[in-house]
Design a protein around this motif. Structure first.
Motif: not given
Length: 191
Positions: A14-28, A30-40, A64-67
C-alpha cells in the motif's frame, strides 16, 4: 518473455498518493487539475493515453477518484489467496478504464469475484474495518523505508540476498526493470 529463467514474486504494497482524499468519490479530472495544474494534466493525459493505447489499455480521465484505503485493504486481504495480482489488474481496469472510484465497494467486490475470490466474503470484508490499521502501518513503513513519494514504485530483492532491496521510482521501460532484476540476482549469487 523478458525473464524466462527467473521466477518472480509480485507483492502489492500500500501507498497513499494523497491521504487527504475523501472517502467519497470526487472528480478525477478536477483532482488531477488541482494537484498538477491544468496544462500539465493535458500534457500528461495525451501522453499516458497514447502509451496505454499502444499496449491495448484504455485510460480515461473522466470519472472518479477517492481515498484508496478500501482498495488497499482488499488487495492486502487477497494476498493470502494468491490472487492479489489478478485482483489489482481488475481494480486497475475499473479505475483507469472505466473511471470507477477506488472506494466503490460494489466495484471492489465485483473485481474480487472476477479475480476468483468469493464476492460475498469480499463484501463482508469491505463492510468491516479489518486490516485498516495494518494497511495504514504498512503504508507508512513502505513510505519511510524506501522514500516512496509517487507511483509506480518497484522494490526488487533477490531471495537469499543479504543486500537491501532496491527501490525504483517512476514508470520504467521493461528492459530497465529486467536489468535491475538481473543485477539483484547477480549480487545474490556473488554472496
Amino acid at each position: 518473455m523478458l525473464l524466462p529463467d527467473v521466477e518472480l514474486k509480485v507483492e502489492w504494497l500500500p501507498f497513499f498518493l494523497d491521504p487527504t482524499l475523501p472517502p467519497a468519490p470526487v472528480s478525477k479530472r478536477d483532482w488531477y487539475n488541482g494537484r498538477y495544474g491544468e496544462e500539465r494534466v493535458k500534457s500528461m493525459e495525451s501522453r499516458m493515453q497514447a502509451t496505454a493505447a499502444s499496449e491495448g489499455i484504455q485510460i480515461v480521465y473522466d470519472g472518479f477518484t477517492s481515498n484508496t484505503m478500501p482498495a488497499h485493504r482488499l488487495i492486502t486481504w487477497a494476498k493470502a489467496s494468491g490472487k492479489q495480482d489478478t485482483l489489482v489488474t481488475k481494480i486497475f481496469e475499473q479505475y483507469f478504464g472505466n473511471g470507477k472510484a477506488p472506494c466503490d465497494t460494489e466495484m471492489l467486490a465485483e473485481a474480487a469475484a472476477q479475480a476468483g475470490l468469493d464476492k460475498a466474503e469480499a463484501e463482508a470484508f469491505l463492510e468491516s474495518d479489518d486490516l485498516k490499521a495494518d494497511v495504514a502501518t504498512e503504508a507508512e513503513r513502505v513510505k519511510r523505508s524506501f522514500g516512496v513519494s509517487g507511483v509506480p514504485f518497484f522494490v526488487v530483492h533477490a531471495d537469499g540476498s543479504p543486500d537491501l532491496p532496491i527501490g525504483v521510482s517512476g514508470a520504467q521501460e521493461p528492459e530497465t526493470l529486467v536489468q535491475i532484476v538481473r543485477e539483484a540476482i547477480k549480487d545474490a549469487d556473488a554472496k
